[in-house]
Design a protein around this motif. Sequence first.
Motif, PDB file in Angstrom:
ATOM      1  N   PRO A 132      46.348  42.323  30.237  1.00 19.82           N
ATOM      2  CA  PRO A 132      47.077  42.384  31.500  1.00 19.82           C
ATOM      3  C   PRO A 132      46.593  43.453  32.470  1.00 19.82           C
ATOM      4  O   PRO A 132      46.807  43.335  33.666  1.00 19.82           O
ATOM      5  CB  PRO A 132      48.521  42.648  31.064  1.00 19.82           C
ATOM      6  CG  PRO A 132      48.419  43.256  29.712  1.00 19.82           C
ATOM      7  CD  PRO A 132      47.173  42.701  29.091  1.00 19.82           C
ATOM      8  N   GLN A 133      45.947  44.493  31.988  1.00 18.72           N
ATOM      9  CA  GLN A 133      45.535  45.564  32.899  1.00 18.72           C
ATOM     10  C   GLN A 133      44.227  45.255  33.627  1.00 18.72           C
ATOM     11  O   GLN A 133      43.780  46.041  34.433  1.00 18.72           O
ATOM     12  CB  GLN A 133      45.447  46.907  32.153  1.00 18.72           C
ATOM     13  CG  GLN A 133      44.319  47.024  31.153  1.00 18.72           C
ATOM     14  CD  GLN A 133      44.713  46.572  29.752  1.00 18.72           C
ATOM     15  OE1 GLN A 133      45.514  45.671  29.573  1.00 18.72           O
ATOM     16  NE2 GLN A 133      44.119  47.190  28.755  1.00 18.72           N
ATOM     17  N   TRP A 134      43.615  44.110  33.348  1.00 18.58           N
ATOM     18  CA  TRP A 134      42.352  43.753  33.988  1.00 18.58           C
ATOM     19  C   TRP A 134      42.471  42.383  34.638  1.00 18.58           C
ATOM     20  O   TRP A 134      43.224  41.542  34.196  1.00 18.58           O
ATOM     21  CB  TRP A 134      41.231  43.650  32.950  1.00 18.58           C
ATOM     22  CG  TRP A 134      40.897  44.911  32.254  1.00 18.58           C
ATOM     23  CD1 TRP A 134      41.759  45.740  31.586  1.00 18.58           C
ATOM     24  CD2 TRP A 134      39.619  45.497  32.122  1.00 18.58           C
ATOM     25  NE1 TRP A 134      41.086  46.790  31.049  1.00 18.58           N
ATOM     26  CE2 TRP A 134      39.758  46.669  31.360  1.00 18.58           C
ATOM     27  CE3 TRP A 134      38.358  45.151  32.555  1.00 18.58           C
ATOM     28  CZ2 TRP A 134      38.696  47.491  31.049  1.00 18.58           C
ATOM     29  CZ3 TRP A 134      37.301  45.964  32.234  1.00 18.58           C
ATOM     30  CH2 TRP A 134      37.474  47.121  31.499  1.00 18.58           C
ATOM     31  N   SER A 135      41.699  42.173  35.644  1.00 23.29           N
ATOM     32  CA  SER A 135      41.549  40.839  36.205  1.00 23.29           C
ATOM     33  C   SER A 135      40.067  40.618  36.473  1.00 23.29           C
ATOM     34  O   SER A 135      39.286  41.567  36.532  1.00 23.29           O
ATOM     35  CB  SER A 135      42.365  40.671  37.485  1.00 23.29           C
ATOM     36  OG  SER A 135      41.889  41.536  38.486  1.00 23.29           O
ATOM     37  N   ARG A 136      39.716  39.416  36.626  1.00 27.42           N
ATOM     38  CA  ARG A 136      38.321  39.065  36.873  1.00 27.42           C
ATOM     39  C   ARG A 136      38.118  38.930  38.374  1.00 27.42           C
ATOM     40  O   ARG A 136      38.823  38.183  39.037  1.00 27.42           O
ATOM     41  CB  ARG A 136      38.023  37.744  36.166  1.00 27.42           C
ATOM     42  CG  ARG A 136      36.625  37.294  36.314  1.00 27.42           C
ATOM     43  CD  ARG A 136      36.401  36.074  35.421  1.00 27.42           C
ATOM     44  NE  ARG A 136      35.078  35.562  35.640  1.00 27.42           N
ATOM     45  CZ  ARG A 136      34.799  34.296  35.809  1.00 27.42           C
ATOM     46  NH1 ARG A 136      35.755  33.399  35.735  1.00 27.42           N
ATOM     47  NH2 ARG A 136      33.577  33.906  36.016  1.00 27.42           N
ATOM     48  N   TRP A 137      37.171  39.648  38.906  1.00 29.57           N
ATOM     49  CA  TRP A 137      36.837  39.579  40.320  1.00 29.57           C
ATOM     50  C   TRP A 137      35.521  38.822  40.426  1.00 29.57           C
ATOM     51  O   TRP A 137      34.562  39.124  39.714  1.00 29.57           O
ATOM     52  CB  TRP A 137      36.688  40.970  40.904  1.00 29.57           C
ATOM     53  CG  TRP A 137      37.971  41.759  40.943  1.00 29.57           C
ATOM     54  CD1 TRP A 137      39.004  41.722  40.051  1.00 29.57           C
ATOM     55  CD2 TRP A 137      38.340  42.705  41.926  1.00 29.57           C
ATOM     56  NE1 TRP A 137      39.988  42.578  40.414  1.00 29.57           N
ATOM     57  CE2 TRP A 137      39.602  43.207  41.569  1.00 29.57           C
ATOM     58  CE3 TRP A 137      37.722  43.189  43.070  1.00 29.57           C
ATOM     59  CZ2 TRP A 137      40.269  44.156  42.329  1.00 29.57           C
ATOM     60  CZ3 TRP A 137      38.393  44.141  43.822  1.00 29.57           C
ATOM     61  CH2 TRP A 137      39.650  44.612  43.450  1.00 29.57           C
ATOM     62  N   VAL A 138      35.460  37.868  41.309  1.00 28.19           N
ATOM     63  CA  VAL A 138      34.270  37.032  41.429  1.00 28.19           C
ATOM     64  C   VAL A 138      33.811  36.926  42.878  1.00 28.19           C
ATOM     65  O   VAL A 138      34.599  37.090  43.807  1.00 28.19           O
ATOM     66  CB  VAL A 138      34.503  35.609  40.863  1.00 28.19           C
ATOM     67  CG1 VAL A 138      34.849  35.648  39.390  1.00 28.19           C
ATOM     68  CG2 VAL A 138      35.576  34.876  41.631  1.00 28.19           C
ATOM     69  N   LYS A 139      32.551  36.669  43.016  1.00 26.37           N
ATOM     70  CA  LYS A 139      31.962  36.413  44.327  1.00 26.37           C
ATOM     71  C   LYS A 139      30.931  35.305  44.145  1.00 26.37           C
ATOM     72  O   LYS A 139      29.985  35.460  43.363  1.00 26.37           O
ATOM     73  CB  LYS A 139      31.263  37.662  44.864  1.00 26.37           C
ATOM     74  CG  LYS A 139      30.537  37.424  46.170  1.00 26.37           C
ATOM     75  CD  LYS A 139      29.789  38.668  46.615  1.00 26.37           C
ATOM     76  CE  LYS A 139      28.998  38.410  47.873  1.00 26.37           C
ATOM     77  NZ  LYS A 139      28.218  39.593  48.275  1.00 26.37           N
ATOM     78  N   PRO A 140      31.093  34.179  44.817  1.00 24.82           N
ATOM     79  CA  PRO A 140      30.081  33.132  44.739  1.00 24.82           C
ATOM     80  C   PRO A 140      28.767  33.634  45.345  1.00 24.82           C
ATOM     81  O   PRO A 140      28.764  34.317  46.371  1.00 24.82           O
ATOM     82  CB  PRO A 140      30.665  31.998  45.579  1.00 24.82           C
ATOM     83  CG  PRO A 140      32.137  32.285  45.654  1.00 24.82           C
ATOM     84  CD  PRO A 140      32.253  33.781  45.593  1.00 24.82           C
ATOM     85  N   LEU A 141      27.677  33.331  44.688  1.00 22.46           N
ATOM     86  CA  LEU A 141      26.365  33.749  45.157  1.00 22.46           C
ATOM     87  C   LEU A 141      25.596  32.555  45.704  1.00 22.46           C
ATOM     88  O   LEU A 141      25.669  31.457  45.153  1.00 22.46           O
ATOM     89  CB  LEU A 141      25.564  34.380  44.016  1.00 22.46           C
ATOM     90  CG  LEU A 141      26.203  35.603  43.366  1.00 22.46           C
ATOM     91  CD1 LEU A 141      25.372  36.057  42.179  1.00 22.46           C
ATOM     92  CD2 LEU A 141      26.357  36.719  44.374  1.00 22.46           C
ATOM     93  N   ALA A 142      24.873  32.793  46.764  1.00 24.24           N
ATOM     94  CA  ALA A 142      24.036  31.742  47.333  1.00 24.24           C
ATOM     95  C   ALA A 142      22.796  31.575  46.470  1.00 24.24           C
ATOM     96  O   ALA A 142      22.247  32.548  45.955  1.00 24.24           O
ATOM     97  CB  ALA A 142      23.636  32.101  48.763  1.00 24.24           C
TER      98      ALA A 142
END
Length: 151
Positions: A132-142
Amino acid sequence: MHESKVTIRTGSPDDVDAVLEFWLLAAEGTDRHDSPDKVAALLARDPEALLIAECAGEIAGTVIAGWDGWRAHLYRLAVHPSHRRKGIATALLARAEEHFTKYGAFRADAMVLHDNTLAHPAWNAAGYAPQPQWSRWVKPLAAPEDPDSLR
């Protein structure tokens, strides 16, 4: 699929097409852009990462056990619908965890979709839980315009 003994082995380039077909049948819904090239690249980079469970010579389950030298990551745990609740996921995870411990990993994390509620009990039964103390951060890459320019 027929009932028979389950064997677990590492995937090879010869498995790429069958694994992609299997994931369409057995894996959760996804926005991933699977391709033979990407699975082949996984196998070239880490030949032990793709674990395949077989029954009577047919794919019954898969998991990707990725080790980046720092962390142990699990992806694509999938079991054929006709083989679910028979211990295949448990056997795949046990083999993946053996793979990780030989490298000195002390923890494994799993990528599990929130909406994939069918998978949650299997992960829980294997001893995994949301952190619960973490979340996944994402960024789509070209994608690169010219893949040869990266060489």
